[in-house]
Write a protein that holds these residues in place. Sequence first.
Motif, PDB file in Angstrom:
ATOM      1  N   ALA A  26      -3.349   9.977 -23.331  1.00  0.00           N
ATOM      2  CA  ALA A  26      -4.771   9.869 -22.936  1.00  0.00           C
ATOM      3  C   ALA A  26      -5.693  10.909 -22.958  1.00  0.00           C
ATOM      4  CB  ALA A  26      -4.880   9.069 -21.705  1.00  0.00           C
ATOM      5  N   ALA A  27      -5.275  11.901 -22.685  1.00  0.00           N
ATOM      6  CA  ALA A  27      -5.864  13.472 -22.896  1.00  0.00           C
ATOM      7  C   ALA A  27      -5.979  13.803 -24.003  1.00  0.00           C
ATOM      8  CB  ALA A  27      -5.195  14.486 -21.832  1.00  0.00           C
ATOM      9  N   PHE A  28      -5.008  13.549 -25.064  1.00  0.00           N
ATOM     10  CA  PHE A  28      -5.034  14.138 -26.441  1.00  0.00           C
ATOM     11  C   PHE A  28      -6.359  13.159 -27.060  1.00  0.00           C
ATOM     12  CE2 PHE A  28      -4.221  14.617 -30.815  1.00  0.00           C
ATOM     13  CZ  PHE A  28      -3.703  16.091 -30.946  1.00  0.00           C
ATOM     14  N   LEU A  29      -6.311  12.026 -26.768  1.00  0.00           N
ATOM     15  CA  LEU A  29      -7.292  11.093 -27.270  1.00  0.00           C
ATOM     16  C   LEU A  29      -8.578  11.545 -26.832  1.00  0.00           C
ATOM     17  CD1 LEU A  29      -5.474   7.628 -27.344  1.00  0.00           C
ATOM     18  CD2 LEU A  29      -6.156   8.920 -29.300  1.00  0.00           C
ATOM     19  N   THR A  43     -12.804  17.969 -40.853  1.00  0.00           N
ATOM     20  CA  THR A  43     -12.811  16.845 -41.985  1.00  0.00           C
ATOM     21  C   THR A  43     -12.784  15.439 -41.625  1.00  0.00           C
ATOM     22  OG1 THR A  43     -10.387  16.918 -42.400  1.00  0.00           O
ATOM     23  CG2 THR A  43     -11.974  18.552 -43.685  1.00  0.00           C
ATOM     24  N   THR A  44     -12.500  15.230 -40.244  1.00  0.00           N
ATOM     25  CA  THR A  44     -12.691  13.703 -39.919  1.00  0.00           C
ATOM     26  C   THR A  44     -13.540  13.628 -38.989  1.00  0.00           C
ATOM     27  OG1 THR A  44     -10.927  14.414 -38.098  1.00  0.00           O
ATOM     28  CG2 THR A  44     -10.076  13.397 -40.205  1.00  0.00           C
ATOM     29  N   TYR A  45     -13.852  12.366 -38.839  1.00  0.00           N
ATOM     30  CA  TYR A  45     -14.974  12.005 -37.805  1.00  0.00           C
ATOM     31  C   TYR A  45     -14.438  11.426 -36.403  1.00  0.00           C
ATOM     32  CZ  TYR A  45     -18.030  11.584 -41.969  1.00  0.00           C
ATOM     33  OH  TYR A  45     -18.634  12.061 -42.999  1.00  0.00           O
ATOM     34  N   ALA A  46     -15.241  11.610 -35.407  1.00  0.00           N
ATOM     35  CA  ALA A  46     -14.607  11.165 -33.945  1.00  0.00           C
ATOM     36  C   ALA A  46     -13.950   9.872 -34.023  1.00  0.00           C
ATOM     37  CB  ALA A  46     -15.595  11.335 -32.983  1.00  0.00           C
ATOM     38  N   ASP A  47     -14.460   9.065 -34.820  1.00  0.00           N
ATOM     39  CA  ASP A  47     -14.351   7.538 -34.596  1.00  0.00           C
ATOM     40  C   ASP A  47     -13.006   7.278 -35.563  1.00  0.00           C
ATOM     41  OD1 ASP A  47     -15.552   7.375 -37.201  1.00  0.00           O
ATOM     42  OD2 ASP A  47     -16.710   5.764 -36.779  1.00  0.00           O
ATOM     43  N   GLU A  48     -12.378   8.234 -36.113  1.00  0.00           N
ATOM     44  CA  GLU A  48     -11.436   8.221 -36.945  1.00  0.00           C
ATOM     45  C   GLU A  48     -10.113   8.234 -36.272  1.00  0.00           C
ATOM     46  OE1 GLU A  48     -12.644   9.210 -41.569  1.00  0.00           O
ATOM     47  OE2 GLU A  48     -12.068  10.961 -40.169  1.00  0.00           O
ATOM     48  N   GLY A  49     -10.205   8.638 -34.913  1.00  0.00           N
ATOM     49  CA  GLY A  49      -9.285   8.709 -34.219  1.00  0.00           C
ATOM     50  C   GLY A  49      -8.893   7.407 -33.168  1.00  0.00           C
ATOM     51  N   THR A  50      -8.624   6.468 -33.985  1.00  0.00           N
ATOM     52  CA  THR A  50      -8.343   4.939 -33.725  1.00  0.00           C
ATOM     53  C   THR A  50      -7.145   4.616 -32.885  1.00  0.00           C
ATOM     54  OG1 THR A  50      -7.942   4.196 -35.908  1.00  0.00           O
ATOM     55  CG2 THR A  50     -10.203   4.323 -35.194  1.00  0.00           C
ATOM     56  N   HIS A  51      -6.170   5.704 -32.631  1.00  0.00           N
ATOM     57  CA  HIS A  51      -5.088   5.360 -32.186  1.00  0.00           C
ATOM     58  C   HIS A  51      -5.298   4.820 -30.737  1.00  0.00           C
ATOM     59  CE1 HIS A  51      -2.900   7.924 -35.091  1.00  0.00           C
ATOM     60  NE2 HIS A  51      -3.926   8.772 -34.908  1.00  0.00           N
ATOM     61  N   VAL A  53      -3.233   4.401 -26.953  1.00  0.00           N
ATOM     62  CA  VAL A  53      -2.579   5.300 -26.156  1.00  0.00           C
ATOM     63  C   VAL A  53      -1.268   5.205 -26.439  1.00  0.00           C
ATOM     64  CG1 VAL A  53      -1.798   6.186 -23.750  1.00  0.00           C
ATOM     65  CG2 VAL A  53      -4.402   5.751 -24.214  1.00  0.00           C
ATOM     66  N   GLN A  54      -0.827   4.123 -26.806  1.00  0.00           N
ATOM     67  CA  GLN A  54       0.748   3.708 -26.937  1.00  0.00           C
ATOM     68  C   GLN A  54       0.834   4.563 -28.285  1.00  0.00           C
ATOM     69  OE1 GLN A  54       1.969  -0.295 -26.950  1.00  0.00           O
ATOM     70  NE2 GLN A  54       3.793   0.191 -27.750  1.00  0.00           N
ATOM     71  N   ASP A  55       0.009   4.243 -29.278  1.00  0.00           N
ATOM     72  CA  ASP A  55       0.159   4.964 -30.706  1.00  0.00           C
ATOM     73  C   ASP A  55       0.582   6.549 -30.500  1.00  0.00           C
ATOM     74  OD1 ASP A  55       0.149   2.462 -31.951  1.00  0.00           O
ATOM     75  OD2 ASP A  55      -1.756   2.821 -32.424  1.00  0.00           O
ATOM     76  N   MET A  56      -0.295   7.061 -29.580  1.00  0.00           N
ATOM     77  CA  MET A  56      -0.534   8.464 -29.340  1.00  0.00           C
ATOM     78  C   MET A  56       0.536   8.621 -28.593  1.00  0.00           C
ATOM     79  SD  MET A  56      -1.774  11.414 -30.224  1.00  0.00           S
ATOM     80  CE  MET A  56      -3.406  10.664 -30.993  1.00  0.00           C
ATOM     81  N   GLU A  57       1.262   8.109 -27.842  1.00  0.00           N
ATOM     82  CA  GLU A  57       2.418   8.537 -27.062  1.00  0.00           C
ATOM     83  C   GLU A  57       3.861   8.542 -28.100  1.00  0.00           C
ATOM     84  OE1 GLU A  57       1.916   6.260 -22.882  1.00  0.00           O
ATOM     85  OE2 GLU A  57       3.022   5.203 -24.239  1.00  0.00           O
ATOM     86  N   GLU A  58       3.781   7.442 -29.104  1.00  0.00           N
ATOM     87  CA  GLU A  58       4.894   7.692 -30.024  1.00  0.00           C
ATOM     88  C   GLU A  58       4.642   8.669 -31.041  1.00  0.00           C
ATOM     89  OE1 GLU A  58       4.407   3.390 -31.774  1.00  0.00           O
ATOM     90  OE2 GLU A  58       5.083   2.576 -29.993  1.00  0.00           O
ATOM     91  N   ARG A  59       3.543   8.981 -31.341  1.00  0.00           N
ATOM     92  CA  ARG A  59       3.305  10.180 -32.270  1.00  0.00           C
ATOM     93  C   ARG A  59       3.571  11.389 -31.669  1.00  0.00           C
ATOM     94  NH1 ARG A  59      -2.452  12.690 -33.628  1.00  0.00           N
ATOM     95  NH2 ARG A  59      -1.882  14.541 -34.639  1.00  0.00           N
TER      96      ARG A  59
END
Length: 182
Positions: A26-29, A43-51, A53-59
């Motif tokens: 959650a902190a990473f997101l 090169t990415t936009y803020a809204d492209e981090g559409t993970h 919290v569960q996706d980010m945990e797995e990543r």
Amino acid sequence: MLFYREISLKDQRKCLLKNAERADAAAFLHYFTQAHAETDFLTTYADEGTHSVQDMEERLTAQKASRTEIEICAFVDGILVGSAGNHALSTREKLRHRADFGISILREYWGQGIMTEAVKQICREAFEKFDIVRIYAEPFAYNAGSRKLLEKVGFSQEGVIHQGVCKWGKIHDYCIYGLLRE
């Protein structure tokens, strides 16, 4: 790859450089969104981090166990303020010796030495632990701070790609920087 190191910032505060854990998702997101909102250098936009919290945990779990990726996060006073990472371009024999590289940090922490140390550590680890021979980065040509950082830690500018990237409807040049294993 496991990594854990404490450094002192230019303002004498302590910064912990380490792998992000599942619990940091959650902190990473939050950091990702904030860093992207603060600068046009990414090169990415803020809204492209559409993970989620569960996706980010797995990543984050997968990155920590990876044999081709390194992601080091910077924590100051327990807050995730930056990250730097590389990943191999391919597992195919012709390309597996190369890795790309990226960094981002909250504006408040620019110039404190965090990314200088993180970049040094990531490159050292990639060269020592993986079959990486070449690491490259592609900062916007107008991003003088990132270019200076890359040169400070040993990267060489290899070229400029004219009109190579579009951000906010404007076409920009970007540079190619490379670092070779010695």
